[in-house]
Write a protein that holds these residues in place. Structure first.
Motif: not given
Length: 654
Positions: A484-488, A508, A511, A514, A593, A595-596, A599
Motif C-alpha cells: 500500500e501507499q502510506f502517507e506519513d 510504499e 502492510v 508498516k 482505504s 492505508s487509512q 494509520s
C-alpha cells in the motif's frame, strides 16, 4: 498416531461449507452462507460460513473456527477423530497406528463409551453374519422383513446371541472395561452378576448425525410376554433419547436436498422407506417427539411430513405432539395409510413411483387434517364440537407467523361451519392468556435480574486497548501481505517560528512491515497475552511466506488461538445476516482505504497509550515526596505530542 502428511492432506481437501452442510441447512448470503445455529435455539439465522476464508462463526454463542473445530464442538470429537471423520468423508487414506493398550487406558471416560459402543456394533454385525445362530434367527428375521443384504449392511444391523453373557465376556476378553460396558447399558451388573442387556435380540445401532454409534435398539424374536418387544439403550453420557433421531445420519443430505423430512415411528419404517428409495426419513424411535429432535430437523429443512398408521386411535394420540413442531415455525403435513397398513408394510408392497405418488396425493396440511378429523368425531354433539374448536385454535395459536395464523383461521372456519370472528376472538383470548403468563414470567426474571444488577452497579467500560490490539490482528490477517501507499506526517521544526509542524511524506510498504515498524518505533507492546502471541506468529509467517494463506495459518494454530482468529475475521460478516444491501444500505468496504485504516488504528493506539501515561503521572502528583515540577513538564510534553497525533489522526480520517 496420524501422520502429519495425512493431516495436511485432510486440511487441503476438506471444504468447511461441505462439512457443516451435512449438519446445518446453509443458504447463500453474498459470498458466504448462513443458517440456524446448531448450538442454540433460534429462528433467525446467526450462523455464518465463509468459503473464502474456510472458517465459520456462530454469533449467537460466540463459537467459531474451521471444519475441524466445528466437528469438535458439534460432535464432541477429539482432534484425531475429527481428522479420521474427514478422511473417511473425502476418501483419504490416512497413515495411523493401532491404539495400544496404554492409549486405550488414557482415553477419557466419554471417549471410552464411544469405543465400547463401536466395538459392540462390530460384534453384533459379526454375530449376525458369521454365526449359525445369527444366520438362522437374526438374518432370517431381517429377510422376512424384506431387507436386502445391502440394506442390512448399510444400517449395520446385527444380532445378540441368546446367551446370558456372550457379548460381555467377549468384550472383557478384548480389554474393554466392565465400568464402561455398564455405563453404556450393554451389560447389566446385579449382585456381582453380569449379563447382556440385549440377549437374544436383533440389533439396530443408533447413530449421531456424524455416524458415531450412541446406543442400540433391540427387538426380541420370541413370544415371551414378560419381555419388552423393543428395548433401547438407557440414557448415558453419549446417548440422550430426546436429542436423537433414528436414521438422521443416513437421511440428512437427502432431507436438505429435498427440503422435506418424513417422520415415522419405528426403526423398520425408516429402513423400509430407505430401501424403497425414499431416503429423507427419520424416526423418533417410539418415544414422544421432543423439541430437541425437531430442532435437529429444522437445521436441515423447514418442512416435516408426519406419517401415521391407519389406526385412528393411534393418530389421535400422536397428533398432540405436533404442536411442538408448529411452535418452531415449521410447516407440517400429515399423511395416513389405509387401515391395516403402516409405513413399513406399505413401502414393502409398493414401488418407489407408487409410494411417491401416494405421499404426494395424500399428504395434507396438518391444521386442515386435524380440523377435519376432530369435526368428524364430534358429529352433532355441540359440547364436543366446542371442545374441538378450542383444541384446533390452540394449535393455530402455536404458530409464530401471524399471516399463517389468519389463513388457518379462515380455512378452519369453513371446515367447522363457524364464523371467522368467533375463531379470531378465541385466538385473541388464548393469546392474551399466554401474554399474561409470559409477562408474569418476565417480571419474575426481571426481579432476579435486578438482584444481579444491584451486585454489579457499574457497567464495565470498553477496553480501548483491547479493541485496538484486536483490530491490528484483524488487519494483519486480512491485508498483512498487501502493498500500500502510506502517507506519513513527519514532525519538523519550522525554521521561521521554531514551532513543530507536520510535513507529509509518501512511501510504499507491505502492510505488516508498516505496522511492525510503527509499533517498534514507539516501543509499543501488546497488553493482551493472546493477541501478543498471535501478533508475533503472524509477523513471523508473513516474513517467511510471500504467499500467506489465512486458511493455512488458522489450520496450524492450536484451538484456543484458532477460535480467537476466527472470531476476529468473522466479526464483519454478521452484517450479511441482515441483508443490508437489499434495504439499500451498503457498508463501506475496507479494501478501499486499507492505508487509512492502518494509520488510523496505529495513531489511535498511540493516543490511548499517551492518555494512560498522563493518568499515571496525575496519580504520581497526588503522592508526597515527588518532583512535581518534573512531572508537570512530562505531562506538558505528552499533551503536546497528543495534540500533534490528533492532527495526524484528523488528517487520516478526512
Amino acid at each position: 498416531m496420524i501422520s502429519q502428511n495425512s493431516i495436511s492432506q485432510v486440511f487441503e481437501t476438506a471444504r468447511v461449507e461441505e462439512v457443516i452442510g451435512d449438519f446445518v441447512q446453509l443458504k447463500k448470503a453474498g459470498s458466504n452462507f448462513k443458517g440456524l445455529s446448531p448450538f442454540s435455539e433460534e429462528r433467525t439465522p446467526s450462523f455464518m460460513v465463509s468459503p473464502v476464508k474456510q472458517i465459520w462463526k456462530d454469533f449467537s454463542t460466540g463459537k467459531g473456527g474451521n471444519a475441524i473445530t466445528f466437528l469438535m464442538e458439534h460432535e464432541h470429537f477429539t482432534y484425531p477423530e475429527a481428522i479420521r471423520y474427514l478422511a473417511k468423508k473425502y476418501n483419504i487414506e490416512i497413515e495411523e497406528t493401532e491404539r495400544t493398550d496404554e492409549e486405550k487406558e488414557q482415553a477419557n471416560a466419554k471417549e471410552s463409551l464411544y469405543l465400547v459402543s463401536e466395538y459392540a456394533n462390530e460384534y453384533f454385525q459379526k454375530v449376525l453374519q458369521k454365526t449359525d445362530q445369527g444366520q438362522a434367527i437374526g438374518k432370517s428375521y431381517f429377510k422376512e422383513r424384506g431387507f436386502t443384504e445391502d440394506t442390512i449392511k448399510k444400517f449395520q444391523l446385527g444380532y445378540s446371541l441368546d446367551e446370558w453373557q456372550a457379548f460381555t465376556d467377549d468384550a472383557l476378553g478384548k480389554g474393554y472395561k466392565l465400568e464402561f460396558l455398564e455405563k453404556t447399558g450393554l451389560t447389566i451388573v446385579k449382585d456381582e452378576r453380569r449379563f447382556d442387556r440385549f440377549k437374544g435380540r436383533v440389533m439396530f445401532p443408533i447413530h449421531s448425525m456424524s455416524g458415531r454409534v450412541l446406543g442400540f435398539g433391540g427387538r426380541i424374536l420370541t413370544n415371551d410376554k414378560k419381555a419388552a418387544k423393543y428395548l433401547n439403550s438407557p440414557e448415558s453420557d453419549i446417548y440422550h433419547k430426546s436429542n436423537v433421531l433414528y436414521g438422521l445420519y443416513f437421511a440428512k443430505q437427502t432431507i436438505s436436498k429435498e427440503d422435506n423430512c418424513f417422520l415415522v415411528e419405528g426403526y423398520t419404517d425408516v429402513i423400509q422407506f430407505y430401501q424403497t428409495g425414499v431416503k429423507n426419513v427419520v424416526s423418533s424411535s417410539g418415544t414422544a417427539l421432543t423439541s430437541q429432535q425437531i430442532r435437529l430437523i429444522n437445521r436441515l429443512t423447514n418442512n416435516i411430513t408426519v406419517l401415521f398408521d391407519g389406526d385412528a386411535a393411534g393418530i389421535r394420540a400422536s397428533i398432540r405432539g405436533i404442536d411442538l413442531i408448529l411452535e418452531q415455525g415449521m410447516n407440517v403435513k400429515v399423511c395416513t395409510f389405509p387401515d391395516g397398513e403402516d409405513p413399513d408394510s406399505f413401502a414393502k408392497s409398493n414401488t418407489l413411483e407408487e409410494l411417491t405418488e401416494y405421499l404426494n396425493e395424500n399428504a395434507k396440511d396438518f391444521i386442515q387434517f386435524k380440523a377435519s378429523l376432530l369435526v368428524k368425531e364430534a358429529n352433532n354433539d355441540p359440547i364436543k364440537k366446542a371442545e374441538t374448536i378450542r383444541d384446533i385454535v390452540n394449535s393455530i395459536a402455536k404458530i409464530p407467523d401471524a399471516i399463517k395464523r389468519e389463513i388457518y383461521v379462515r380455512e378452519c372456519a369453513s371446515i367447522m361451519d363457524i364464523s371467522e370472528s368467533v375463531l379470531f376472538t378465541t385466538l385473541a383470548q388464548i393469546g392474551k392468556k399466554e401474554a399474561q403468563e409470559a409477562n408474569k414470567q418476565y417480571k419474575q426474571e426481571q426481579r432476579a435480574f435486578e438482584v444481579v444488577k444491584s451486585e454489579q452497579q457499574k457497567k464495565p467500560r470498553v477496553d480501548v486497548q483491547y479493541e485496538l490490539e484486536r483490530k491490528i490482528i484483524e488487519i494483519l490477517m486480512l491485508y498483512g501481505d498487501r502493498v500500500e501507499q502510506f502517507e506519513d506526517l513527519i514532525l519538523k521544526e519550522d525554521e521561521a517560528s521554531g514551532d513543530l509542524i507536520l510535513e507529509p511524506a509518501m512511501h510504499e510498504a507491505r502492510v505488516f512491515e508498516k505496522i511492525y515498524l510503527d509499533l517498534q518505533e514507539d516501543e509499543m507492546m501488546f497488553s493482551n497475552e493472546k493477541f501478543r502471541e498471535l501478533y508475533y506468529a503472524i509477523i513471523d509467517r508473513l516474513n517467511q511466506d510471500e504467499n500467506f494463506s489465512t486458511k493455512d495459518f488458522i489450520n496450524q494454530l492450536d484451538q484456543k488461538h484458532a477460535t480467537e482468529v476466527t472470531s476476529i475475521l468473522m466479526e464483519d460478516e454478521k452484517y450479511n445476516l441482515h441483508d443490508w444491501e437489499r434495504n439499500h444500505i451498503v457498508p463501506k468496504e475496507k479494501e478501499h482505504s486499507i492505508s487509512q485504516l492502518v494509520s488510523q488504528t496505529i495513531l489511535s493506539l498511540r493516543c490511548h497509550l499517551i492518555d494512560l501515561k498522563v493518568d499515571e503521572y496525575k496519580h504520581d502528583i497526588i503522592r508526597e515526596g515527588v518532583n512535581t515540577k518534573s512531572i508537570l513538564e512530562d505531562v506538558r510534553d505528552y499533551s503536546n505530542l497528543k495534540k500533534l497525533l490528533s492532527l495526524k489522526l484528523g488528517k487520516v480520517i478526512s
